[in-house]
Design a protein around this motif. Structure first.
Motif, PDB file in Angstrom:
ATOM      1  N   ASP A  25      19.481  55.791  34.726  1.00 25.96           N
ATOM      2  CA  ASP A  25      19.453  54.394  35.167  1.00 25.96           C
ATOM      3  C   ASP A  25      19.098  54.328  36.655  1.00 25.96           C
ATOM      4  O   ASP A  25      19.017  55.360  37.335  1.00 25.96           O
ATOM      5  N   VAL A  26      18.884  53.107  37.154  1.00 26.87           N
ATOM      6  CA  VAL A  26      18.477  52.927  38.554  1.00 26.87           C
ATOM      7  C   VAL A  26      19.314  51.873  39.276  1.00 26.87           C
ATOM      8  O   VAL A  26      19.174  51.677  40.480  1.00 26.87           O
ATOM      9  N   VAL A  27      20.176  51.181  38.524  1.00 28.74           N
ATOM     10  CA  VAL A  27      20.968  50.125  39.146  1.00 28.74           C
ATOM     11  C   VAL A  27      22.395  50.174  38.591  1.00 28.74           C
ATOM     12  O   VAL A  27      22.608  50.392  37.394  1.00 28.74           O
ATOM     13  N   TRP A 114      15.553  46.976  45.154  1.00 25.34           N
ATOM     14  CA  TRP A 114      14.725  45.867  44.693  1.00 25.34           C
ATOM     15  C   TRP A 114      14.594  44.788  45.776  1.00 25.34           C
ATOM     16  O   TRP A 114      13.593  44.095  45.826  1.00 25.34           O
TER      17      TRP A 114
ATOM     18  N   PHE B  77      20.020  42.535  34.878  1.00 26.84           N
ATOM     19  CA  PHE B  77      18.904  43.145  35.600  1.00 26.84           C
ATOM     20  C   PHE B  77      17.715  43.301  34.672  1.00 26.84           C
ATOM     21  O   PHE B  77      17.888  43.615  33.494  1.00 26.84           O
ATOM     22  N   ASP B  78      16.529  43.079  35.202  1.00 34.88           N
ATOM     23  CA  ASP B  78      15.306  43.405  34.479  1.00 34.88           C
ATOM     24  C   ASP B  78      14.667  44.567  35.229  1.00 34.88           C
ATOM     25  O   ASP B  78      14.041  44.384  36.278  1.00 34.88           O
ATOM     26  N   ARG B  79      14.879  45.768  34.699  1.00 33.38           N
ATOM     27  CA  ARG B  79      14.439  46.962  35.414  1.00 33.38           C
ATOM     28  C   ARG B  79      12.919  47.014  35.545  1.00 33.38           C
ATOM     29  O   ARG B  79      12.386  47.565  36.501  1.00 33.38           O
ATOM     30  N   THR B  83      13.959  42.725  39.036  1.00 37.81           N
ATOM     31  CA  THR B  83      14.633  41.498  39.420  1.00 37.81           C
ATOM     32  C   THR B  83      16.020  41.478  38.776  1.00 37.81           C
ATOM     33  O   THR B  83      16.303  42.262  37.866  1.00 37.81           O
TER      34      THR B  83
END
Lengths: 137, 137
Positions: A25-27, A114, B77-79, B83
């Motif tokens: 994942d990234v967030v 982001w 979240f929209d990876r 956003t």
């Protein structure tokens, strides 16, 4: 091997399974304490070994959270099937300065906030404990 | 009216927008403190007015978090488009007992934990502050 508590329907994830989910994942969400007040901040991150690395600007996360206990959470929920999983990393938050032996390696990592304003500070959550759960039905 | 910081691309959500997002979801993250250690727990919840109501079993959330400061976060979240938005409620966590005037109303609310074991305790996060942000590109 799955470890599922039949009474609760909760599967306990292994540390390796948690690390795989963290790597994918990234967030996620950084939890810090300001006095007696817990705070949760969504952040972009990258996994470096078993440490969670984030970039930040000046502010609460850096000024109040550094060298203190912190936690980091990722999850995914399927509201339709009422299932989901979560991973929580608990540890100590460190500032990574240019003097840190791993600084050059860290700044080359793809931690890509982001919100594209300047985030010159690097923080590393060094884990004491990594736990994960999955809710089945 | 949208309030977007052109430098950061971050939109600040109004309290009403935050409450609408809170009313529309069923799962979020409760942040509490145990000593100096922040902890994040995924929980099912329901919004009751502007309070976040959760059910819990005995354990850390109840024993350490009650009558203390707590926070609660939801996000999406929209990876792919990089956003997302998040809402954070910060306030004080109360146990709602059968003696509480609103107990009957609360137990009729659809707080429906996905992990189906007994969760006989009701907690209410009474908000001091509700904030939200949305990251655009």
């Amino acid at each position: 091997m799955e470890l599922v508590d039949p009474k609760t329907g909760i599967e306990v994830l292994t540390r390796d399974a948690c690390l795989r989910l963290l790597a994918d994942d990234v967030v996620g969400r950084l939890g810090v304490v300001d006095g007696d007040v817990p705070m949760i901040f969504p952040v972009n991150y990258v996994l470096d070994g078993d440490a969670v690395v984030v970039r930040t600007t000046h502010g609460t996360k850096l000024d109040r959270g550094t060298h203190r206990r912190a936690c980091f959470e990722i999850d995914a929920f399927d509201r339709a099937s009422r299932t989901g999983w979560s991973v929580v990393v608990s540890g100590r938050l460190e500032v990574v300065t240019a003097a840190d032996p791993s600084f050059k390696r860290l700044v080359a990592l793809p931690v890509d906030p982001w919100a594209d304003f300047d985030k010159p500070h690097w923080l590393r959550l060094v884990p004491h404990r990594i736990t994960g759960r999955r809710v089945h039905h």
